[in-house]
Design a protein around this motif. Structure first.
Motif, PDB file in Angstrom:
ATOM      1  N   HIS A 284       0.848  -1.194   0.000  1.00  0.00           N
ATOM      2  CA  HIS A 284       0.000   0.000   0.000  1.00  0.00           C
ATOM      3  C   HIS A 284       0.883   1.243   0.000  1.00  0.00           C
ATOM      4  O   HIS A 284       1.861   1.313   0.764  1.00  0.00           O
ATOM      5  N   VAL A 285       0.558   2.209  -0.832  1.00  0.00           N
ATOM      6  CA  VAL A 285       1.379   3.415  -0.966  1.00  0.00           C
ATOM      7  C   VAL A 285       0.807   4.521  -0.090  1.00  0.00           C
ATOM      8  O   VAL A 285      -0.369   4.888  -0.195  1.00  0.00           O
ATOM      9  N   SER A 286       1.659   5.053   0.770  1.00  0.00           N
ATOM     10  CA  SER A 286       1.269   6.081   1.724  1.00  0.00           C
ATOM     11  C   SER A 286       1.896   7.421   1.348  1.00  0.00           C
ATOM     12  O   SER A 286       2.470   7.568   0.270  1.00  0.00           O
ATOM     13  N   SER A 287       1.807   8.385   2.256  1.00  0.00           N
ATOM     14  CA  SER A 287       2.185   9.762   1.922  1.00  0.00           C
ATOM     15  C   SER A 287       2.813  10.477   3.112  1.00  0.00           C
ATOM     16  O   SER A 287       2.520  10.171   4.279  1.00  0.00           O
ATOM     17  N   ASP A 292       2.530  16.259  10.239  1.00  0.00           N
ATOM     18  CA  ASP A 292       2.267  17.702  10.158  1.00  0.00           C
ATOM     19  C   ASP A 292       3.477  18.499   9.692  1.00  0.00           C
ATOM     20  O   ASP A 292       3.385  19.706   9.454  1.00  0.00           O
ATOM     21  N   GLY A 293       4.650  17.846   9.572  1.00  0.00           N
ATOM     22  CA  GLY A 293       5.824  18.520   9.040  1.00  0.00           C
ATOM     23  C   GLY A 293       6.528  19.423  10.011  1.00  0.00           C
ATOM     24  O   GLY A 293       7.387  20.224   9.598  1.00  0.00           O
ATOM     25  N   THR A 294       6.224  19.326  11.306  1.00  0.00           N
ATOM     26  CA  THR A 294       6.897  20.200  12.278  1.00  0.00           C
ATOM     27  C   THR A 294       8.175  19.579  12.833  1.00  0.00           C
ATOM     28  O   THR A 294       8.916  20.255  13.557  1.00  0.00           O
ATOM     29  N   ARG A 295       8.440  18.334  12.505  1.00  0.00           N
ATOM     30  CA  ARG A 295       9.646  17.669  12.991  1.00  0.00           C
ATOM     31  C   ARG A 295      10.888  18.378  12.442  1.00  0.00           C
ATOM     32  O   ARG A 295      10.931  18.767  11.274  1.00  0.00           O
ATOM     33  N   ALA A 296      11.921  18.497  13.257  1.00  0.00           N
ATOM     34  CA  ALA A 296      13.132  19.198  12.827  1.00  0.00           C
ATOM     35  C   ALA A 296      13.953  18.373  11.845  1.00  0.00           C
ATOM     36  O   ALA A 296      14.562  18.918  10.922  1.00  0.00           O
ATOM     37  N   GLY A 297      13.979  17.049  12.015  1.00  0.00           N
ATOM     38  CA  GLY A 297      14.780  16.208  11.135  1.00  0.00           C
ATOM     39  C   GLY A 297      13.920  15.373  10.209  1.00  0.00           C
ATOM     40  O   GLY A 297      12.741  15.664   9.975  1.00  0.00           O
ATOM     41  N   GLU A 298      14.521  14.322   9.661  1.00  0.00           N
ATOM     42  CA  GLU A 298      13.808  13.439   8.743  1.00  0.00           C
ATOM     43  C   GLU A 298      12.741  12.622   9.482  1.00  0.00           C
ATOM     44  O   GLU A 298      12.927  12.232  10.632  1.00  0.00           O
ATOM     45  N   ALA A 304       4.695   9.000  15.047  1.00  0.00           N
ATOM     46  CA  ALA A 304       3.249   9.015  15.264  1.00  0.00           C
ATOM     47  C   ALA A 304       2.562   9.887  14.223  1.00  0.00           C
ATOM     48  O   ALA A 304       3.085  10.922  13.798  1.00  0.00           O
ATOM     49  N   PHE A 305       1.366   9.474  13.805  1.00  0.00           N
ATOM     50  CA  PHE A 305       0.598  10.247  12.838  1.00  0.00           C
ATOM     51  C   PHE A 305       0.231  11.618  13.420  1.00  0.00           C
ATOM     52  O   PHE A 305      -0.091  11.751  14.604  1.00  0.00           O
ATOM     53  N   SER A 306       0.230  12.630  12.534  1.00  0.00           N
ATOM     54  CA  SER A 306      -0.198  13.975  12.944  1.00  0.00           C
ATOM     55  C   SER A 306      -0.685  14.739  11.717  1.00  0.00           C
ATOM     56  O   SER A 306      -0.191  15.826  11.415  1.00  0.00           O
ATOM     57  N   PRO A 307      -1.647  14.190  10.965  1.00  0.00           N
ATOM     58  CA  PRO A 307      -2.057  14.815   9.708  1.00  0.00           C
ATOM     59  C   PRO A 307      -2.761  16.153   9.939  1.00  0.00           C
ATOM     60  O   PRO A 307      -3.469  16.351  10.927  1.00  0.00           O
ATOM     61  N   GLN A 313      -5.474  12.866   6.772  1.00  0.00           N
ATOM     62  CA  GLN A 313      -6.229  12.069   7.735  1.00  0.00           C
ATOM     63  C   GLN A 313      -6.675  10.741   7.113  1.00  0.00           C
ATOM     64  O   GLN A 313      -6.603   9.692   7.749  1.00  0.00           O
ATOM     65  N   THR A 314      -7.125  10.797   5.865  1.00  0.00           N
ATOM     66  CA  THR A 314      -7.569   9.558   5.223  1.00  0.00           C
ATOM     67  C   THR A 314      -6.392   8.628   4.938  1.00  0.00           C
ATOM     68  O   THR A 314      -6.522   7.401   5.058  1.00  0.00           O
ATOM     69  N   LYS A 315      -5.253   9.190   4.579  1.00  0.00           N
ATOM     70  CA  LYS A 315      -4.083   8.341   4.336  1.00  0.00           C
ATOM     71  C   LYS A 315      -3.610   7.684   5.629  1.00  0.00           C
ATOM     72  O   LYS A 315      -3.217   6.513   5.649  1.00  0.00           O
ATOM     73  N   ALA A 316      -3.653   8.420   6.731  1.00  0.00           N
ATOM     74  CA  ALA A 316      -3.264   7.852   8.022  1.00  0.00           C
ATOM     75  C   ALA A 316      -4.222   6.734   8.423  1.00  0.00           C
ATOM     76  O   ALA A 316      -3.796   5.672   8.905  1.00  0.00           O
ATOM     77  N   ALA A 317      -5.510   6.944   8.218  1.00  0.00           N
ATOM     78  CA  ALA A 317      -6.492   5.911   8.561  1.00  0.00           C
ATOM     79  C   ALA A 317      -6.316   4.674   7.678  1.00  0.00           C
ATOM     80  O   ALA A 317      -6.440   3.536   8.147  1.00  0.00           O
TER      81      ALA A 317
END
Length: 469
Positions: A284-287, A292-298, A304-307, A313-317
């Motif tokens: 299954h291909v995810s995204s 949420d993109g607030t992480r400082a590194g990779e 943990a999910f944070s859409p 949200q649908t991709k995380a589910a």
């Protein structure tokens, strides 16, 4: 005579997937007892959790009764309830071990796991012998078998009782020699969403594989209530879901929200149940939008999910549903570029037409070319990499969208300074419709996929090659 007191243990046979097992048998003057099949203990020691659905018993009243060599399109667990047999197994699958032979005697203190496509034959060594086999598919008259002659000179099986002195059926006597055997192909692979960007790349990647089928959304819709019955799912070993609802901004509308959840969650949940029930490996291909993109590194695979928006949200589910499948690969990627309309083609067109674009410069990531994603998916499947989540993108230094746009202009022979960098807020300030929030950091950690032996190609090199095509 049955040996008592052995420890539960597996024995390598030299044929991939064919595993001989020593079974503990407890006995005294009254008789004996054994756990003939114990899922928890055996899978903990490495036995495939093959999901048996049928239990068969073969009774043989005469010494020397010989059956085989048959290769069936399912896996089976063979053990002896009474008596003793000599077993011979020959790999009749496509591949480097085609024709490899393993033999052993089996009594109640032994069993063997026989994978799909490995030919098996049994000769009784005691009267009133019964052997039992669990199989993970229901018998069907339409099933495809592969056979080998018991007396094949290449296999050269050393039968305890000469074949001219035993009872053999006319059908078994007529089976072909190894040189004339058609190897059994692997279970089929089904690619869903085969007309999309990634689907077309998967068509190219698996063009040499006759067992791979491709279907578009029009041909097989995950939202269909008939999904569990539209295929004989037991015939498939792998399903690759390359389709998804990807209209990120439209997903923020009432209609788009419903469509996104139907395609990315509801249908995926049903597909996950099908894969679990039939022992299918689900890819299954995810995204990157699950973060949420607030992480400082990779972003590592276990973050943990944070859409932020509906699409994420649908991709995380959907990921959560697929993660329940015992055999799953979730391939997380970002900034996908393939055939058809995409960011790179748009920038190249603007450069040619003399348009000086404003491009977002506060979102960072790496381009993921569909050919690279398809190559990574094939690697995971064929390398037998551990199931789980894997990030697959291009390698190299992260870039902003504006930085990539400038590089496209440069590679196209135009002045990269024509590209003006702007913030995400400024870029969407005049948007007419709803705008989905975007993660500012889409950079995915590639160390896990590298550890499997896969080397991602530098995204900058792929971009140059893409624009030359």
């Amino acid at each position: 005579m049955t040996e008592f007191g052995k420890q539960l243990a597996s024995v390598d046979t030299g044929i991939p997937g064919l595993v001989l097992w020593e079974l503990p048998v407890h006995g005294d003057s009254r008789g004996w007892f054994k756990e003939n099949w114990q899922r928890e203990k055996m899978t903990a020691l490495g036995l495939e959790d093959f999901g048996p659905v049928q239990n068969n018993i073969s009774f043989n009243d005469a010494v020397g009764t010989t059956r085989g060599i048959h290769a069936e399109p399912w896996d089976k667990w063979v053990s002896v309830a009474s008596g003793r047999i000599f077993g011979a197994w020959v790999d009749l699958r496509e591949g480097p071990t085609f024709g490899k032979v393993f033999t052993a005697e089996i009594d109640p203190s032994r069993a063997i796991f026989v994978p799909r496509g490995v030919g098996n034959a049994y000769q009784t060594l005691e009267a009133d012998t019964s052997y039992v086999y669990l199989v993970n598919d229901h018998w069907s008259p339409d099933a495809t078998y592969t056979f080998l002659n018991l007396a094949d000179e290449t296999a050269a099986i050393d039968w305890p009782i000469a074949l001219d002195q035993v009872e053999i059926s006319a059908k078994d006597l007529a089976h072909p020699r190894l040189a004339d055997v058609t190897p059994m192909e692997p279970r089929k692979t089904l690619v869903l969403g085969a007309n999309g960007q990634l689907g077309r790349a998967l068509r190219a990647e698996f063009a040499d594989a006759s067992h791979v089928e491709f279907v578009s959304r029009d041909e097989l819709d995950l939202a269909s209530p008939d999904l569990p019955s539209v295929r004989r799912w037991r015939d498939y070993g792998v399903v690759i879901n390359a389709g998804a609802y990807t209209a990120v901004d439209l997903a923020e509308t009432p209609e788009g929200r419903r469509d996104a959840w139907a395609a990315n969650v509801t249908g995926i949940a049903v597909l996950s149940r099908i894969a679990t029930e039939h022992g299918i490996s689900l890819v299954h291909v995810s995204s990157d939008y699950v973060f949420d993109g607030t992480r400082a590194g990779e972003h590592p695979e276990d973050e943990a999910f944070s859409p932020l928006g509906v699409y994420g949200q649908t991709k995380a589910a959907g990921d959560a549903a697929v993660a329940t499948v015992p055999r799953h690969y979730i391939v997380r990627t970002s900034w996908v570029i393939g055939e058809g309309k995409n960011f790179v083609r748009t920038m190249a067109s603007l450069a040619e037409r003399g348009v000086d674009p404003k491009v977002v410069d506060d979102q960072f990531g790496r381009l993921s070319f569909t050919g690279e994603i398809a190559r990574g998916i094939r690697h995971l499947i064929e390398s037998g990499s551990p199931f789980g989540v894997y990030n697959i993108t291009g390698a190299g230094e992260p870039q902003s969208w504006a930085g990539i746009a400038r590089r496209v202009f440069e590679l196209s022979g135009h002045d990269p300074e024509r590209v003006t960098g702007v913030s995400t807020e400024e870029y969407f300030s005049t948007a007419a419709g709803p705008v989905a929030p975007r993660p500012a950091n889409s950079v995915l950690d590639l160390s896990k996929i590298r550890a499997t032996g896969f080397t991602p190609i530098d995204a900058a090199s792929s971009l140059s090659e893409y624009l030359r095509a």
